[in-house]
Structure formats: C-alpha cells, structure tokens
Design an enzyme around this catalytic site. Sequence first.
Site, PDB file in Angstrom:
ATOM      1  N   LYS A 194       9.275  -2.371  19.958  1.00 44.15           N
ATOM      2  CA  LYS A 194       8.765  -1.922  18.655  1.00 44.15           C
ATOM      3  C   LYS A 194       8.650  -0.403  18.625  1.00 44.15           C
ATOM      4  O   LYS A 194       9.075   0.240  17.666  1.00 44.15           O
ATOM      5  CB  LYS A 194       7.389  -2.556  18.396  1.00 44.15           C
ATOM      6  CG  LYS A 194       6.637  -1.915  17.241  1.00 44.15           C
ATOM      7  CD  LYS A 194       5.245  -2.472  17.061  1.00 44.15           C
ATOM      8  CE  LYS A 194       4.181  -1.863  17.915  1.00 44.15           C
ATOM      9  NZ  LYS A 194       3.668  -0.546  17.465  1.00 44.15           N
ATOM     10  N   ASN A 195       8.054   0.168  19.678  1.00 45.26           N
ATOM     11  CA  ASN A 195       7.784   1.607  19.659  1.00 45.26           C
ATOM     12  C   ASN A 195       9.035   2.469  19.853  1.00 45.26           C
ATOM     13  O   ASN A 195       8.966   3.680  19.700  1.00 45.26           O
ATOM     14  CB  ASN A 195       6.727   1.981  20.707  1.00 45.26           C
ATOM     15  CG  ASN A 195       5.335   1.602  20.236  1.00 45.26           C
ATOM     16  OD1 ASN A 195       5.159   1.129  19.114  1.00 45.26           O
ATOM     17  ND2 ASN A 195       4.348   1.804  21.096  1.00 45.26           N
ATOM     18  N   CYS A 212      -8.431   5.300  12.447  1.00 44.13           N
ATOM     19  CA  CYS A 212      -7.670   4.207  13.053  1.00 44.13           C
ATOM     20  C   CYS A 212      -8.632   3.421  13.917  1.00 44.13           C
ATOM     21  O   CYS A 212      -9.572   3.982  14.468  1.00 44.13           O
ATOM     22  CB  CYS A 212      -6.544   4.797  13.881  1.00 44.13           C
ATOM     23  SG  CYS A 212      -5.823   3.655  15.030  1.00 44.13           S
ATOM     24  N   ARG A 247      -7.288   9.691  16.226  1.00 39.22           N
ATOM     25  CA  ARG A 247      -5.834   9.860  16.191  1.00 39.22           C
ATOM     26  C   ARG A 247      -5.342  10.827  15.117  1.00 39.22           C
ATOM     27  O   ARG A 247      -4.648  10.448  14.174  1.00 39.22           O
ATOM     28  CB  ARG A 247      -5.151   8.499  16.015  1.00 39.22           C
ATOM     29  CG  ARG A 247      -5.497   7.548  17.121  1.00 39.22           C
ATOM     30  CD  ARG A 247      -4.818   6.220  16.969  1.00 39.22           C
ATOM     31  NE  ARG A 247      -3.498   6.209  17.555  1.00 39.22           N
ATOM     32  CZ  ARG A 247      -2.733   5.118  17.605  1.00 39.22           C
ATOM     33  NH1 ARG A 247      -3.134   4.003  17.095  1.00 39.22           N
ATOM     34  NH2 ARG A 247      -1.555   5.165  18.167  1.00 39.22           N
ATOM     35  N   ASP A 254      -1.391   0.955  26.320  1.00 38.73           N
ATOM     36  CA  ASP A 254      -1.050  -0.264  25.581  1.00 38.73           C
ATOM     37  C   ASP A 254      -1.094  -1.523  26.450  1.00 38.73           C
ATOM     38  O   ASP A 254      -0.894  -2.625  25.941  1.00 38.73           O
ATOM     39  CB  ASP A 254       0.348  -0.130  24.938  1.00 38.73           C
ATOM     40  CG  ASP A 254       0.327   0.798  23.726  1.00 38.73           C
ATOM     41  OD1 ASP A 254      -0.768   1.188  23.298  1.00 38.73           O
ATOM     42  OD2 ASP A 254       1.417   1.132  23.222  1.00 38.73           O
ATOM     43  N   ARG A 286       1.972  -7.637  14.065  1.00 37.04           N
ATOM     44  CA  ARG A 286       2.478  -6.278  13.854  1.00 37.04           C
ATOM     45  C   ARG A 286       3.463  -5.892  14.954  1.00 37.04           C
ATOM     46  O   ARG A 286       4.404  -5.152  14.700  1.00 37.04           O
ATOM     47  CB  ARG A 286       1.320  -5.272  13.897  1.00 37.04           C
ATOM     48  CG  ARG A 286       0.442  -5.294  12.689  1.00 37.04           C
ATOM     49  CD  ARG A 286      -0.557  -4.169  12.766  1.00 37.04           C
ATOM     50  NE  ARG A 286       0.143  -2.903  12.982  1.00 37.04           N
ATOM     51  CZ  ARG A 286      -0.450  -1.735  13.150  1.00 37.04           C
ATOM     52  NH1 ARG A 286      -1.759  -1.658  13.128  1.00 37.04           N
ATOM     53  NH2 ARG A 286       0.251  -0.647  13.345  1.00 37.04           N
TER      54      ARG A 286
HETATM   55  C1  UD1 Z   1       2.112   6.106  20.633  1.00 42.53           C
HETATM   56  C2  UD1 Z   1       2.394   4.628  20.571  1.00 42.53           C
HETATM   57  C3  UD1 Z   1       1.127   3.838  20.880  1.00 42.53           C
HETATM   58  C4  UD1 Z   1       0.548   4.273  22.216  1.00 42.53           C
HETATM   59  C5  UD1 Z   1       0.377   5.772  22.254  1.00 42.53           C
HETATM   60  C6  UD1 Z   1      -0.044   6.283  23.618  1.00 42.53           C
HETATM   61  C7  UD1 Z   1       4.160   4.505  18.921  1.00 42.53           C
HETATM   62  C8  UD1 Z   1       4.577   4.104  17.556  1.00 42.53           C
HETATM   63  N1  UD1 Z   1       2.875   4.320  19.242  1.00 42.53           N
HETATM   64  O1  UD1 Z   1       1.160   6.398  19.626  1.00 42.53           O
HETATM   65  O2  UD1 Z   1       1.459   2.453  20.917  1.00 42.53           O
HETATM   66  O3  UD1 Z   1      -0.720   3.674  22.396  1.00 42.53           O
HETATM   67  O4  UD1 Z   1       1.612   6.428  21.920  1.00 42.53           O
HETATM   68  O5  UD1 Z   1       0.871   5.908  24.582  1.00 42.53           O
HETATM   69  O6  UD1 Z   1       4.968   4.941  19.721  1.00 42.53           O
HETATM   70  N2  UD1 Z   1      -3.372  13.298  19.433  1.00 42.53           N
HETATM   71  C9  UD1 Z   1      -3.978  14.398  18.832  1.00 42.53           C
HETATM   72  N3  UD1 Z   1      -3.270  15.088  17.895  1.00 42.53           N
HETATM   73  C10 UD1 Z   1      -1.997  14.747  17.521  1.00 42.53           C
HETATM   74  C11 UD1 Z   1      -1.388  13.630  18.136  1.00 42.53           C
HETATM   75  C12 UD1 Z   1      -2.100  12.927  19.090  1.00 42.53           C
HETATM   76  O7  UD1 Z   1      -5.113  14.734  19.143  1.00 42.53           O
HETATM   77  O8  UD1 Z   1      -1.413  15.429  16.663  1.00 42.53           O
HETATM   78  C13 UD1 Z   1      -4.110  12.510  20.454  1.00 42.53           C
HETATM   79  C14 UD1 Z   1      -4.391  11.096  19.991  1.00 42.53           C
HETATM   80  O9  UD1 Z   1      -5.570  11.036  19.226  1.00 42.53           O
HETATM   81  C15 UD1 Z   1      -4.515  10.377  21.313  1.00 42.53           C
HETATM   82  C16 UD1 Z   1      -3.504  11.103  22.203  1.00 42.53           C
HETATM   83  O10 UD1 Z   1      -3.267  12.351  21.574  1.00 42.53           O
HETATM   84  O11 UD1 Z   1      -5.805  10.538  21.839  1.00 42.53           O
HETATM   85  C17 UD1 Z   1      -2.184  10.395  22.402  1.00 42.53           C
HETATM   86  O12 UD1 Z   1      -1.677  10.006  21.163  1.00 42.53           O
HETATM   87  P1  UD1 Z   1      -0.123   9.865  20.859  1.00 42.53           P
HETATM   88  O13 UD1 Z   1       0.691   9.900  22.106  1.00 42.53           O
HETATM   89  O14 UD1 Z   1       0.233  10.834  19.796  1.00 42.53           O
HETATM   90  O15 UD1 Z   1      -0.074   8.418  20.273  1.00 42.53           O
HETATM   91  P2  UD1 Z   1       0.902   7.896  19.176  1.00 42.53           P
HETATM   92  O16 UD1 Z   1       2.172   8.680  19.274  1.00 42.53           O
HETATM   93  O17 UD1 Z   1       0.221   7.809  17.873  1.00 42.53           O
END
Ligand code: UD1
Length: 434
Positions: free
Chosen positions: A22-23, A117, A122, A305, A397
Amino acid sequence: MERIRIVGGRPLEGTVRISGAKNASLPDVCAALLTDGQVVLHNVPEVRDIRTMGRVLADLGAAVDFRVGGTVAIQAGRITSVEATYDLVKTMRASVLVLGPLVARAGRARVSLPGGCAIGARPIDLHLRALEKMGAKIHVESGYVEARAERLRGAEVAFDMVTVTGTENVMMAASLAEGETVIRKAAQEPEIEDLAALLVAMGAKIEGAGSPTIRIRGVEKLGGAEHTVIPDRIETGTFIGACAVAGGDIEVRNCQPAHLRPVIEKLRETGIRIEEGPNNMRVRAPRTLRASDVTTEPHPGFPTDMQAQYMALMTQAAGTSTITETIFENRYMHVGELQRMGANIRVDGRKAVVTGHTPLSGAQVMATDLRASACLLLAALAARGETIVDRIYHLDRGYYRIDEKLRGIGADIERVGQGGRRATDAVVSAEPTA
Ligand code: UD1
C-alpha cells in the site's frame, strides 16, 4: 457497520499470498501526475486507501482505471484542477503526496492540511520547507496549503528528521525541477526505492534511493511507464506474527524477505523459526515465545507500522519486554483494548512494558487505526473464546481481504454485519475511512 468475529486457539497451516505494498502504491499512483503519458502499475493492493487516492487523482482530471488483478492504469493527460479537498485529505493523510507532483507539473497546488491524526499530530512542515527551498511560494490559509512556482529549482534539501512521504514528495517534485536536488537525511524505506524505480522508468535521473543521500537531476519532461509494485512488508510481518501467536506452520508467498531484515531478526529472537527463500518464507511458531525488547526506528530499524502487532506477540511471550515507540507520540491506542482481553501492559510515555504469558480471553474490542486493528486480530487468534472487532474499516484501509487470507490458513474468522449475520465477502464497502 461490519465487524470481524474470531474464535482463537486454532493453529495456522497452509500458504498465504502477500499483496502489493500500500505504502509504495500510494506515491506510485501520484507519480502519474508528473506526465501526460500513461502509467500502468501492477501488484497494487485493492484496499480502500488506494481507492481514495484514485478519487483524489480523478478530481484533478486524471483518468484512473482499476483493472482486475491489481493493475491500475492512470493517465493525467491534462490537469484540470489543482485542488485536493478537505473531504478526501481528512480521510487519508497520504493525499499530501499530490503536492509535489502538482507544483512540478502544473505550477500550482492547493491541498487541504491533513489535520489531526489518530496516531499523533503528524504535521507536514518538512514537506513545505523543502518545496520552499526549491523555489515554491507557500501560503497557508483557511486550512489549505497553496503552493506556486513557475518552475521549481533544484536545491539542497536537508531534512531535520526522517520523513517518508516528505522524501517522496521532494523526489517527485525534483524530477521535473530545473537543476540538481540533493536530499539529505532521506528516508531509506523500500517504498522509496520502489518510487525511484518507477520515476526512473518514466525518464527521471535519480541516484542513491535507499541511502540517506538521494541525488535527482531534473528533466524537462517525463513519460509513461509500466511498473510492478513491491510486496507489502508490513502485511508480511503481520502474517508472521499471526502464525507466531496462533501456533502453526505457514508459507508466506510473494514477499520480499530482504525488505523485512529488522523484523525477521527481531522475530527470530522471540523464537519464531523463519526460513527465507528468494520471495517466500516458511514460518514456524515456537512452543513458547520469548520476550524481547524493541525500539521503533526509521528503516533499516524496526518499523513503527509493526509495533502494535509485535505488542500482541509480547503479551504471549515468556518474560517482560519493553517496547519503545520513537516515531509517533500517540501510537498505543491498542493497549487499552489488549488490557480488556487480559494483557498486562503498563505505558509510560513512549515506553510500554509488557508482562507476558497472560492468558487472553475473547472480548468485544474496537479498532482505532490501521495497525492497531491488525494487533487486535493477532490477540484474538491467541485468545480463548470469541472476539468481535468493531470499526474494521480501519483494517480495510490497508489490508487486502485479511479475513479471507487468515481463513485460508485455518483461522476461525468471519466478517459479520451489525446484527451478527455473516456479511458478504466484498471488502471495499462504503464506510468512512477517517
Ligand atoms: C509513512 C507511512 C506510515 C509510517 C510512517 C513512518 C505512507 C503512506 N505512510 O507516513 O505508514 O507509519 O511513514 O514509517 O508511506 N513529521 C513532521 N513534519 C513533517 C513530516 C513528518 O514533524 O513534515 C514527523 C511525523 O509527525 C512523525 C515523523 O515525522 O512523527 C515521521 O513521519 P513520516 O515519515 O513523515 O510519516 P508519513 O510519511 O506520514
């Protein structure tokens, strides 16, 4: 509203086939916005998040054709709208993945902020700062991010923390930018390499995907491509966990063991026997699981995850284990439900201490997010008696027909409607995804 009913205590036996990731599919689908050519993706899991992303793209003017057998053909001949609305983004944070491609291709994007979320705040500040660095003018108003750029410029993007979708957004934007972009502290997840493989097939110039430094030389135009998505490593890990808690001996097919290195190593420490083939694994449950501590980390660390599913295992392991969640601040919502089933877990901030080997008993429990739902299924497989898992739209999902797959390897599991009657096997139903 559909629920899942499970009667625990049956060992698993047989073969299960893993779906596409999915990801990886989510950014791959968005990459199709970068070209007017046709992008054909194979091995896409028919889960609700992918359907939602299909709707997001259709709103932008793309023709999205879901074919049987996990093939999706997308053609964004013309971008007719640059707006991803709140209605769709609120149900799926990954919708933010259209931001980079839209600014790069159409010079403009208007994307609703994802908002709160269930598993933590996030934010997307890192995505926005990176695009600003590449010359985009960003404006946040009325809950929407507006980004504009005549043409993005290559830039040095050094992330403060590892972000998976942030890295993906920049990779896509940089592919059509003028000049070279260097991403430092890039995410190294296998899904990043999968996206890079697709972008390269479309004509992008990318080096270093899968390492902390990615270099992208922008090109004028990208073309169509055909690409097969990698197997879902989290679904794979979930099935290994299911076998471990239920007992038994299963073969997991169409997986990629190399993508699960940290998970396999940790699970072997708990006593699970895992024999790896090139794209399959044989998994044998131990008589008794052993407790082992784990800390979630960005890849190549233990994935957040898999944290909830691992906790279900630890409730059945001999000894005490400490689980430390470092990626998300509020990802222990499954704990309360596990406790109701008889688990002994104490949460202290980012740490959860699990005292194992407590008998679990079936109960009525509620899924709170995608991976928490998988954790409850695993606990139910280990429990005495019947468990009813409510709010399973979270499960749908991200897992393709997980109930059918578990039933195929011997679990006593069925999908039931509100009144307890057996529901149809159609998994993609019309319930909300938030
Ligand atoms: C992706 C995955 C999700 C997984 C996560 C961590 C997808 C669609 N989803 O989510 O399943 O749990 O990686 O492996 O691929 N953060 C910030 N600012 C930002 C972006 C992130 O502070 O602009 C923080 C987030 O709050 C979190 C951390 O960084 O604490 C990691 O998040 P991130 O790797 O961005 O997660 P996703 O890409 O949303």
